[in-house]
Design a protein around this motif. Structure first.
Motif, PDB file in Angstrom:
ATOM      1  N   TYR A  16       0.846  -1.194   0.000  1.00 46.30           N
ATOM      2  CA  TYR A  16       0.000   0.000   0.000  1.00 46.30           C
ATOM      3  C   TYR A  16       0.882   1.245   0.000  1.00 46.30           C
ATOM      4  O   TYR A  16       1.864   1.321   0.756  1.00 46.30           O
ATOM      5  CB  TYR A  16      -0.892   0.021   1.237  1.00 46.30           C
ATOM      6  CG  TYR A  16      -2.020  -0.985   1.183  1.00 46.30           C
ATOM      7  CD1 TYR A  16      -3.265  -0.622   0.667  1.00 46.30           C
ATOM      8  CD2 TYR A  16      -1.851  -2.285   1.645  1.00 46.30           C
ATOM      9  CE1 TYR A  16      -4.311  -1.521   0.611  1.00 46.30           C
ATOM     10  CE2 TYR A  16      -2.895  -3.212   1.590  1.00 46.30           C
ATOM     11  CZ  TYR A  16      -4.122  -2.817   1.076  1.00 46.30           C
ATOM     12  OH  TYR A  16      -5.151  -3.708   1.017  1.00 46.30           O
ATOM     13  N   VAL A  17       0.519   2.200  -0.817  1.00 48.19           N
ATOM     14  CA  VAL A  17       1.322   3.423  -0.977  1.00 48.19           C
ATOM     15  C   VAL A  17       0.410   4.649  -0.888  1.00 48.19           C
ATOM     16  O   VAL A  17      -0.478   4.820  -1.724  1.00 48.19           O
ATOM     17  CB  VAL A  17       2.033   3.417  -2.352  1.00 48.19           C
ATOM     18  CG1 VAL A  17       2.867   4.675  -2.533  1.00 48.19           C
ATOM     19  CG2 VAL A  17       2.893   2.162  -2.513  1.00 48.19           C
ATOM     20  N   ALA A  18       0.612   5.475   0.122  1.00 45.84           N
ATOM     21  CA  ALA A  18      -0.245   6.660   0.293  1.00 45.84           C
ATOM     22  C   ALA A  18       0.251   7.820  -0.561  1.00 45.84           C
ATOM     23  O   ALA A  18       1.454   8.069  -0.647  1.00 45.84           O
ATOM     24  CB  ALA A  18      -0.272   7.081   1.761  1.00 45.84           C
ATOM     25  N   LEU A  19      -0.676   8.520  -1.193  1.00 49.91           N
ATOM     26  CA  LEU A  19      -0.364   9.770  -1.880  1.00 49.91           C
ATOM     27  C   LEU A  19      -0.817  10.901  -0.965  1.00 49.91           C
ATOM     28  O   LEU A  19      -2.011  11.071  -0.730  1.00 49.91           O
ATOM     29  CB  LEU A  19      -1.097   9.851  -3.223  1.00 49.91           C
ATOM     30  CG  LEU A  19      -0.865   8.682  -4.193  1.00 49.91           C
ATOM     31  CD1 LEU A  19      -1.686   8.870  -5.466  1.00 49.91           C
ATOM     32  CD2 LEU A  19       0.617   8.562  -4.541  1.00 49.91           C
ATOM     33  N   ASP A  95       2.592   0.929   3.454  1.00 44.77           N
ATOM     34  CA  ASP A  95       3.987   0.488   3.514  1.00 44.77           C
ATOM     35  C   ASP A  95       4.950   1.590   3.087  1.00 44.77           C
ATOM     36  O   ASP A  95       6.126   1.556   3.433  1.00 44.77           O
ATOM     37  CB  ASP A  95       4.172  -0.708   2.567  1.00 44.77           C
ATOM     38  CG  ASP A  95       3.204  -1.829   2.901  1.00 44.77           C
ATOM     39  OD1 ASP A  95       3.346  -2.399   3.993  1.00 44.77           O
ATOM     40  OD2 ASP A  95       2.294  -2.102   2.095  1.00 44.77           O
ATOM     41  N   LEU A  96       4.431   2.526   2.311  1.00 43.90           N
ATOM     42  CA  LEU A  96       5.281   3.589   1.760  1.00 43.90           C
ATOM     43  C   LEU A  96       4.431   4.850   1.604  1.00 43.90           C
ATOM     44  O   LEU A  96       3.250   4.770   1.281  1.00 43.90           O
ATOM     45  CB  LEU A  96       5.802   3.139   0.386  1.00 43.90           C
ATOM     46  CG  LEU A  96       6.654   4.119  -0.418  1.00 43.90           C
ATOM     47  CD1 LEU A  96       8.023   4.308   0.241  1.00 43.90           C
ATOM     48  CD2 LEU A  96       6.845   3.612  -1.858  1.00 43.90           C
ATOM     49  N   VAL A  97       5.067   5.998   1.845  1.00 40.25           N
ATOM     50  CA  VAL A  97       4.352   7.270   1.675  1.00 40.25           C
ATOM     51  C   VAL A  97       4.990   8.047   0.518  1.00 40.25           C
ATOM     52  O   VAL A  97       6.217   8.129   0.436  1.00 40.25           O
ATOM     53  CB  VAL A  97       4.440   8.116   2.964  1.00 40.25           C
ATOM     54  CG1 VAL A  97       3.823   9.494   2.756  1.00 40.25           C
ATOM     55  CG2 VAL A  97       3.762   7.403   4.121  1.00 40.25           C
ATOM     56  N   CYS A  98       4.165   8.574  -0.379  1.00 42.11           N
ATOM     57  CA  CYS A  98       4.657   9.501  -1.401  1.00 42.11           C
ATOM     58  C   CYS A  98       4.155  10.889  -1.056  1.00 42.11           C
ATOM     59  O   CYS A  98       2.945  11.137  -1.085  1.00 42.11           O
ATOM     60  CB  CYS A  98       4.147   9.117  -2.783  1.00 42.11           C
ATOM     61  SG  CYS A  98       4.904   7.637  -3.440  1.00 42.11           S
ATOM     62  N   LEU A  99       5.072  11.777  -0.720  1.00 42.31           N
ATOM     63  CA  LEU A  99       4.694  13.175  -0.501  1.00 42.31           C
ATOM     64  C   LEU A  99       4.740  13.879  -1.856  1.00 42.31           C
ATOM     65  O   LEU A  99       5.794  13.945  -2.494  1.00 42.31           O
ATOM     66  CB  LEU A  99       5.649  13.850   0.483  1.00 42.31           C
ATOM     67  CG  LEU A  99       5.466  15.367   0.651  1.00 42.31           C
ATOM     68  CD1 LEU A  99       4.069  15.723   1.135  1.00 42.31           C
ATOM     69  CD2 LEU A  99       6.499  15.943   1.603  1.00 42.31           C
ATOM     70  N   LYS A 123       7.148   6.323   8.266  1.00 43.17           N
ATOM     71  CA  LYS A 123       7.139   5.350   7.173  1.00 43.17           C
ATOM     72  C   LYS A 123       8.204   5.747   6.157  1.00 43.17           C
ATOM     73  O   LYS A 123       8.513   6.927   6.015  1.00 43.17           O
ATOM     74  CB  LYS A 123       5.770   5.362   6.475  1.00 43.17           C
ATOM     75  CG  LYS A 123       4.598   4.954   7.361  1.00 43.17           C
ATOM     76  CD  LYS A 123       4.467   3.448   7.419  1.00 43.17           C
ATOM     77  CE  LYS A 123       3.593   2.970   8.550  1.00 43.17           C
ATOM     78  NZ  LYS A 123       2.180   3.090   8.281  1.00 43.17           N
ATOM     79  N   PRO A 124       8.757   4.759   5.431  1.00 39.94           N
ATOM     80  CA  PRO A 124       9.657   5.144   4.341  1.00 39.94           C
ATOM     81  C   PRO A 124       8.915   6.059   3.369  1.00 39.94           C
ATOM     82  O   PRO A 124       7.718   5.857   3.127  1.00 39.94           O
ATOM     83  CB  PRO A 124      10.018   3.812   3.673  1.00 39.94           C
ATOM     84  CG  PRO A 124       9.096   2.790   4.223  1.00 39.94           C
ATOM     85  CD  PRO A 124       8.534   3.319   5.511  1.00 39.94           C
ATOM     86  N   ALA A 125       9.615   7.068   2.861  1.00 38.28           N
ATOM     87  CA  ALA A 125       8.902   8.052   2.041  1.00 38.28           C
ATOM     88  C   ALA A 125       9.677   8.448   0.800  1.00 38.28           C
ATOM     89  O   ALA A 125      10.907   8.537   0.814  1.00 38.28           O
ATOM     90  CB  ALA A 125       8.604   9.292   2.891  1.00 38.28           C
ATOM     91  N   LEU A 126       8.935   8.670  -0.267  1.00 40.73           N
ATOM     92  CA  LEU A 126       9.484   9.254  -1.490  1.00 40.73           C
ATOM     93  C   LEU A 126       8.958  10.673  -1.591  1.00 40.73           C
ATOM     94  O   LEU A 126       7.821  10.949  -1.213  1.00 40.73           O
ATOM     95  CB  LEU A 126       9.019   8.493  -2.741  1.00 40.73           C
ATOM     96  CG  LEU A 126       9.177   6.974  -2.820  1.00 40.73           C
ATOM     97  CD1 LEU A 126       8.698   6.486  -4.188  1.00 40.73           C
ATOM     98  CD2 LEU A 126      10.624   6.571  -2.586  1.00 40.73           C
ATOM     99  N   LEU A 127       9.794  11.565  -2.125  1.00 36.72           N
ATOM    100  CA  LEU A 127       9.343  12.927  -2.395  1.00 36.72           C
ATOM    101  C   LEU A 127       9.125  13.067  -3.895  1.00 36.72           C
ATOM    102  O   LEU A 127      10.054  12.834  -4.681  1.00 36.72           O
ATOM    103  CB  LEU A 127      10.385  13.937  -1.916  1.00 36.72           C
ATOM    104  CG  LEU A 127      10.119  15.404  -2.281  1.00 36.72           C
ATOM    105  CD1 LEU A 127       8.862  15.926  -1.591  1.00 36.72           C
ATOM    106  CD2 LEU A 127      11.326  16.280  -1.922  1.00 36.72           C
TER     107      LEU A 127
END
Ligand SMILES: Nc1nc2c(ncn2[C@@H]2O[C@H](COP(=O)(O)OP(=O)(O)OP(=O)(O)O)[C@@H](O)[C@H]2O)c(=O)[nH]1
Ligand SMILES: [Mg+2]
Length: 307
Positions: A16-19, A95-99, A123-127
């Motif tokens: 699961y990946v949050a936007l 499982d992962l966050v995208c900011l 949570k591990p995050a991507l920008l």
């Protein structure tokens, strides 16, 4: 910056990946782009998305379950509190966050607040620096990257254009790399958790946002009240549009009912595309005073039921 180090032959991944991001950052545009289907309403007005919407991306290397969320903002009404609850809820379960950050606007208090939410989630995050197509000079990204790098330890920073589709493949690679090894979470023919009647209501709401001015977006809710499958290739759909005042009802309907007609024509076109066949769409406008602040009405309208 983006790196593409996908290891072929690696184990299947799923997660699961949050936007997450400020209103208008382009989260729903990105959701639709990655899934390749029109699921979420998109508009140039802030606070378009009101609840969590899942979008499922199937790839040979893994399955990505995206969680689109409302834009991070200060809640005024009960509606907005529910919207923010959906954001917090999404952050807990992924499982992962995208900011997602609109790279074409300057940094404000809201960006700091949003960043803090991501940091607190642990949570591990991507920008994702979105709307790069708006930047004539890409070096404008550098100070922004520097600022965000000082603030948090990102797994990756990926400049993208959700609208034009730039760097989308690179983004998918990054996401896959940062979700856990695991089995498919949804069957391959599913692309969202939202039922057709909700998708249809959201299409109607999107068209309302398109054809009305500043005030109306915040005071409108749309509910599909009846869905009749008349024939295999013909559906009759009845949607109710809720507003808070008689004056707003007048605005939505427009002179000689022209505005409501426009909304109906545009929405029907999109709903028919989604269904793959013809439909009859009937719209009603109803006044429910202060629905945004009434728990019972919000429950009835199905807003933030999970928030
Ligand atoms: N130029 C440009 N515009 C974009 C891009 N991505 C999104 N937009 C536009 O930005 C506006 C907001 O897009 P949305 O996808 O609704 O933004 P959101 O983050 O989901 O907004 P909320 O649901 O209100 O939180 C729309 O007018 C989009 O067309 C992009 O990459 N480039
Ligand atoms: Mg949105």
């Amino acid at each position: 910056m983006a790196k593409s180090t996908h290891d072929h032959g690696a184990a299947f991944r799923a997660g699961y990946v949050a936007l997450i991001g400020r209103p208008n950052a382009g989260k729903s545009t990105l959701l639709n782009r990655l899934v390749g289907e029109k699921i979420a309403a998109v508009s140039n007005k802030p606070q378009t998305t009101r609840f969590k919407i899942l979008g499922i991306v199937n790839r040979p290397e893994g399955q990505i379950v995206l969680v689109d969320t409302p834009g991070v903002h200060k809640p005024g009404y009960e509606l907005n509190r529910r919207m923010m609850a959906a954001v917090h809820d999404a952050l807990l379960g992924v499982d992962l966050v995208c900011l997602i950050r609109d790279a074409s606007v300057s940094t404000g208090h809201g960006d700091r607040f949003t960043l803090d939410l991501v940091k607190q989630s642990d949570k591990p995050a991507l920008l994702l620096l979105n709307k790069t197509d708006n930047l004539a000079d890409k070096s404008k990204l550098l100070p922004l990257i520097e600022w965000y790098q000082q603030e948090h330890s990102w797994r990756a920073i990926v400049p993208i254009s959700a609208l034009k589709g730039d760097q989308i493949q690179e983004l998918l690679d990054e996401i896959i790399e940062h979700i856990p090894v695991g089995e498919q979470l949804f069957s391959e023919d599913e692309f969202t958790d939202q039922p057709m009647r909700v998708l249809a209501a959201e299409i109607v709401r999107e068209k309302i946002l398109e054809v009305t001015g500043e005030e109306i977006p915040y005071v409108t809710a749309v509910v599909t009240e009846k869905w009749e499958e008349v024939r295999e290739d013909f559906t009759r759909i009845y949607c109710a549009i809720f507003v808070e005042r008689g004056s707003q009802k007048k605005i939505i309907i427009g002179h000689g009912a022209q505005r409501l007609k426009q909304i109906g024509i545009r929405a029907r076109r999109d709903i028919e595309k989604m269904l793959g066949h013809r439909c009859h769409l009937e719209l009603f406008v109803k006044v429910e005073e202060d629905w945004r602040d009434k728990e019972r009405l919000l429950d009835q309208l199905g807003v933030g039921k999970e928030g």
